[in-house]
Design an enzyme around this catalytic site. Sequence first.
Site, PDB file in Angstrom:
ATOM      1  N   HIS A   1       4.363   6.995   3.310  1.00 49.24           N
ATOM      2  CA  HIS A   1       5.371   6.009   2.983  1.00 49.24           C
ATOM      3  C   HIS A   1       4.841   5.028   1.941  1.00 49.24           C
ATOM      4  CE1 HIS A   1       3.006   4.260   6.364  1.00 49.24           C
ATOM      5  NE2 HIS A   1       3.036   3.185   5.585  1.00 49.24           N
TER       6      HIS A   1
ATOM      7  N   HIS B   1       0.827  -1.205   0.000  1.00 52.42           N
ATOM      8  CA  HIS B   1       0.000   0.000   0.000  1.00 52.42           C
ATOM      9  C   HIS B   1       0.855   1.246   0.000  1.00 52.42           C
ATOM     10  CE1 HIS B   1       0.481  -0.579   4.487  1.00 52.42           C
ATOM     11  NE2 HIS B   1       0.705   0.727   4.425  1.00 52.42           N
TER      12      HIS B   1
ATOM     13  N   GLU C   1      -3.779   3.467   1.957  1.00 50.37           N
ATOM     14  CA  GLU C   1      -4.047   3.623   3.391  1.00 50.37           C
ATOM     15  C   GLU C   1      -4.333   5.095   3.649  1.00 50.37           C
ATOM     16  OE1 GLU C   1      -1.482   3.803   7.512  1.00 50.37           O
ATOM     17  OE2 GLU C   1      -0.885   2.316   6.020  1.00 50.37           O
TER      18      GLU C   1
ATOM     19  N   GLU D   1       8.030   1.321   4.341  1.00 46.94           N
ATOM     20  CA  GLU D   1       7.663   0.456   5.462  1.00 46.94           C
ATOM     21  C   GLU D   1       7.756  -0.989   5.004  1.00 46.94           C
ATOM     22  OE1 GLU D   1       4.001  -0.099   8.646  1.00 46.94           O
ATOM     23  OE2 GLU D   1       3.551   0.705   6.669  1.00 46.94           O
TER      24      GLU D   1
END
Length: 135
Positions: free
Chosen positions: A83, A14, A65, A131
């Site tokens: 991110h 994501h 997200e 991430e």
Amino acid sequence: MNASPDTAGWRFLHTMIRVGNLDRSIAFYTNLLGMRLLRRQDYPEGRFTLAFVGYGVESEQTVVELTYNWDTPSYELGGGFGHLALGVPDIYAACEALSQAGAKIVRPPGPMKHGNTVIAFVEDPDGYRVELIQA
């Protein structure tokens, strides 16, 4: 930088953006762009809500997200990007290999704050964060 780690089994999960009004953002992505609200969870201790929207299930598709920080009504354009996220089969081995290859691990593997998903963050050469999430 040294040789890259073995990335077999990694997948782009994501991208995250911070939003000032979660309901308005969910309506935009679902009503206007045709995505579905896949999941939504409040984190009262951290005063934020995460909502994931996309065209298919997260196990098969990359999604968006939407992060809503309860005390932040808006962001300057450019300050809302969070991110990129990658699913990895072994986050500890991935971080070790990335570190040995010269990458900067800015948050070592461990449970996320206010949750139990195991995550880590690596910084790209320009300071953007990626991430890593234990698959």
